[in-house]
Write a protein that holds these residues in place. Sequence first.
Motif, PDB file in Angstrom:
ATOM      1  N   TYR A 177      -6.265  13.866   8.047  1.00 23.55           N
ATOM      2  CA  TYR A 177      -6.542  12.856   7.029  1.00 23.55           C
ATOM      3  C   TYR A 177      -6.832  13.512   5.677  1.00 23.55           C
ATOM      4  O   TYR A 177      -6.342  13.066   4.626  1.00 23.55           O
ATOM      5  CB  TYR A 177      -7.728  11.986   7.445  1.00 23.55           C
ATOM      6  CG  TYR A 177      -8.103  10.943   6.412  1.00 23.55           C
ATOM      7  CD1 TYR A 177      -7.553   9.667   6.455  1.00 23.55           C
ATOM      8  CD2 TYR A 177      -9.008  11.242   5.396  1.00 23.55           C
ATOM      9  CE1 TYR A 177      -7.883   8.712   5.497  1.00 23.55           C
ATOM     10  CE2 TYR A 177      -9.347  10.297   4.438  1.00 23.55           C
ATOM     11  CZ  TYR A 177      -8.779   9.040   4.496  1.00 23.55           C
ATOM     12  OH  TYR A 177      -9.111   8.109   3.531  1.00 23.55           O
ATOM     13  N   LYS A 195      -3.727  14.627   3.876  1.00 20.94           N
ATOM     14  CA  LYS A 195      -2.910  13.523   3.340  1.00 20.94           C
ATOM     15  C   LYS A 195      -3.616  12.755   2.240  1.00 20.94           C
ATOM     16  O   LYS A 195      -2.972  12.266   1.304  1.00 20.94           O
ATOM     17  CB  LYS A 195      -2.518  12.571   4.467  1.00 20.94           C
ATOM     18  CG  LYS A 195      -1.509  11.526   4.044  1.00 20.94           C
ATOM     19  CD  LYS A 195      -0.887  10.805   5.224  1.00 20.94           C
ATOM     20  CE  LYS A 195       0.218   9.848   4.748  1.00 20.94           C
ATOM     21  NZ  LYS A 195       0.859   9.151   5.892  1.00 20.94           N
ATOM     22  N   TYR A 196      -4.940  12.624   2.350  1.00 22.95           N
ATOM     23  CA  TYR A 196      -5.705  11.855   1.366  1.00 22.95           C
ATOM     24  C   TYR A 196      -6.842  12.703   0.789  1.00 22.95           C
ATOM     25  O   TYR A 196      -8.024  12.405   0.987  1.00 22.95           O
ATOM     26  CB  TYR A 196      -6.263  10.583   2.005  1.00 22.95           C
ATOM     27  CG  TYR A 196      -5.197   9.645   2.519  1.00 22.95           C
ATOM     28  CD1 TYR A 196      -4.483   8.827   1.643  1.00 22.95           C
ATOM     29  CD2 TYR A 196      -4.890   9.583   3.878  1.00 22.95           C
ATOM     30  CE1 TYR A 196      -3.496   7.966   2.103  1.00 22.95           C
ATOM     31  CE2 TYR A 196      -3.901   8.721   4.349  1.00 22.95           C
ATOM     32  CZ  TYR A 196      -3.205   7.918   3.453  1.00 22.95           C
ATOM     33  OH  TYR A 196      -2.224   7.066   3.912  1.00 22.95           O
ATOM     34  N   GLU A 235      -7.320   5.430   7.172  1.00 21.69           N
ATOM     35  CA  GLU A 235      -7.156   5.067   5.761  1.00 21.69           C
ATOM     36  C   GLU A 235      -7.223   3.550   5.566  1.00 21.69           C
ATOM     37  O   GLU A 235      -7.843   3.061   4.602  1.00 21.69           O
ATOM     38  CB  GLU A 235      -5.832   5.622   5.236  1.00 21.69           C
ATOM     39  CG  GLU A 235      -5.441   5.149   3.845  1.00 21.69           C
ATOM     40  CD  GLU A 235      -6.449   5.502   2.747  1.00 21.69           C
ATOM     41  OE1 GLU A 235      -6.275   4.986   1.627  1.00 21.69           O
ATOM     42  OE2 GLU A 235      -7.400   6.261   3.004  1.00 21.69           O
ATOM     43  N   GLN A 236      -6.621   2.802   6.459  1.00 25.57           N
ATOM     44  CA  GLN A 236      -6.696   1.340   6.362  1.00 25.57           C
ATOM     45  C   GLN A 236      -8.138   0.867   6.542  1.00 25.57           C
ATOM     46  O   GLN A 236      -8.585  -0.067   5.860  1.00 25.57           O
ATOM     47  CB  GLN A 236      -5.786   0.703   7.413  1.00 25.57           C
ATOM     48  CG  GLN A 236      -4.301   0.938   7.162  1.00 25.57           C
ATOM     49  CD  GLN A 236      -3.458   0.742   8.411  1.00 25.57           C
ATOM     50  OE1 GLN A 236      -3.925   0.234   9.431  1.00 25.57           O
ATOM     51  NE2 GLN A 236      -2.195   1.151   8.349  1.00 25.57           N
ATOM     52  N   ASP A 295       0.139  10.305  12.970  1.00 18.48           N
ATOM     53  CA  ASP A 295       0.203   9.469  11.766  1.00 18.48           C
ATOM     54  C   ASP A 295      -0.444   8.105  11.989  1.00 18.48           C
ATOM     55  O   ASP A 295      -1.095   7.563  11.085  1.00 18.48           O
ATOM     56  CB  ASP A 295       1.660   9.278  11.340  1.00 18.48           C
ATOM     57  CG  ASP A 295       2.280  10.549  10.767  1.00 18.48           C
ATOM     58  OD1 ASP A 295       1.526  11.475  10.421  1.00 18.48           O
ATOM     59  OD2 ASP A 295       3.522  10.609  10.679  1.00 18.48           O
ATOM     60  N   GLN A 296      -0.277   7.549  13.185  1.00 17.76           N
ATOM     61  CA  GLN A 296      -0.905   6.254  13.476  1.00 17.76           C
ATOM     62  C   GLN A 296      -2.427   6.360  13.420  1.00 17.76           C
ATOM     63  O   GLN A 296      -3.107   5.474  12.876  1.00 17.76           O
ATOM     64  CB  GLN A 296      -0.474   5.753  14.853  1.00 17.76           C
ATOM     65  CG  GLN A 296       0.912   5.113  14.876  1.00 17.76           C
ATOM     66  CD  GLN A 296       1.318   4.677  16.264  1.00 17.76           C
ATOM     67  OE1 GLN A 296       2.056   5.373  16.961  1.00 17.76           O
ATOM     68  NE2 GLN A 296       0.852   3.517  16.694  1.00 17.76           N
ATOM     69  N   GLU A 350      -3.380   6.867   9.587  1.00 18.00           N
ATOM     70  CA  GLU A 350      -3.223   5.657   8.794  1.00 18.00           C
ATOM     71  C   GLU A 350      -4.257   4.597   9.165  1.00 18.00           C
ATOM     72  O   GLU A 350      -4.709   3.824   8.305  1.00 18.00           O
ATOM     73  CB  GLU A 350      -1.807   5.093   8.964  1.00 18.00           C
ATOM     74  CG  GLU A 350      -0.738   5.933   8.296  1.00 18.00           C
ATOM     75  CD  GLU A 350      -1.064   6.236   6.837  1.00 18.00           C
ATOM     76  OE1 GLU A 350      -1.362   5.289   6.081  1.00 18.00           O
ATOM     77  OE2 GLU A 350      -1.052   7.424   6.462  1.00 18.00           O
ATOM     78  N   SER A 351      -4.671   4.555  10.422  1.00 20.94           N
ATOM     79  CA  SER A 351      -5.709   3.590  10.817  1.00 20.94           C
ATOM     80  C   SER A 351      -7.030   3.911  10.123  1.00 20.94           C
ATOM     81  O   SER A 351      -7.777   3.000   9.733  1.00 20.94           O
ATOM     82  CB  SER A 351      -5.883   3.580  12.334  1.00 20.94           C
ATOM     83  OG  SER A 351      -6.499   4.771  12.810  1.00 20.94           O
TER      84      SER A 351
END
Length: 377
Positions: A190, A193-194, A164-165, A157-158, A161-162
């Motif tokens: 990814y 999730k997105y 996506e950020q 997840d880290q 999320e990196s």
Amino acid sequence: MAETEVTAVNSGITYKMLSLLGAPSLVSSVWSYVDSMISFVYRWCWIPNWLPSWCPTSKSQLEASEDQMLRRINGAFTRQFIPIANGNLLWTLAFCSEHVKDKTPMVLLHGFGGGLGLWAQNLDALSQCRPFYALDLLGFGRSSRPVFSTDAQGAEDQFVESIEQWRTKIGLESMILLGHNLGGFLAASYSIKYPGRVKHMVLVEPWGFVACPDTSEADRPIPVWIKALGALFSPFNPLAGLRLLGPLGPTLVQTLRPDFKKKFSSMFSDNTVSDYIYHLNVQSPSGETAFKNMTDLCGWAKRPMLHRLDRLQPHTPITIFYGSRSSIDSKSGRVIKEMRPHSHVEIITIRGAGHYVFADHPADFNHRLLQACEKVD
């Protein structure tokens, strides 16, 4: 198998160390201590600056080696740190010519132990047709090296999320997301999730899709001594041995992986590539530790991607690249195609290429990739 290829460097290092030192018990007793101390030194600068480092590396040397990897690139590009959450930075290379600015951008994610410089033979060709980005994953290369979760899902997840950020900071609405090895695993995670951000997913010799086979029923079960070695070295990071060898490390990389010099022989005649790989992998372990936490004793993914790929939106097209001479089993590609009978799934095999398809036959890879992405726009 993907897991075999991913751990090849670590296995070679382990074998070399045992052969050179002739003392497996000594290695097993000190390896953990040395690796933790070296990590402590890099993270907190415990040893004074005037004392020579055990590993002949530094952030500036990694920067210089990346510069050497990119010195033959003809196109105009930029490199910068992109800030994301928790004060972390993702090192990013970008091409964006005026005549392609309206096309869907392509984003490249490297594999375990890699960095954006390994795409050197692909950058000019791929950046001619659309905006193009390559980044060092969180915990790798010149990007920030934070502490990751010890939980497999937490670490994954880290990473996700990196990305996506990073996308949000760059300002990309959508993209073609390509990942090699570990990068392929993260590209799939990814995309699940997105889904609205990925117009086309490209997997290049992806790691972590299939589950660990049941060796108890296999025709050739894993020997007990191999299992014992796996258990012995399981507490250590995959590349701890490279750091343990200190000043012998650069020579070891050149000795164990002379194939990298051959892969990039059209660009370099010296040790540019092996120097870059060395400096990438002897910095403070971060992404390396996260990867270890995402794998079992034999290097298989604790959370295999095929078990959840049914959650990927059916409208997301997938292109999968394999090398005909790779040790990676292309079975996962065939399974994906069977799982998605009403979706676009294309499997491309590059003849004569190994695991690093994009470096073994860059011209063929670049051409086939551009063809596969033509319909995106």
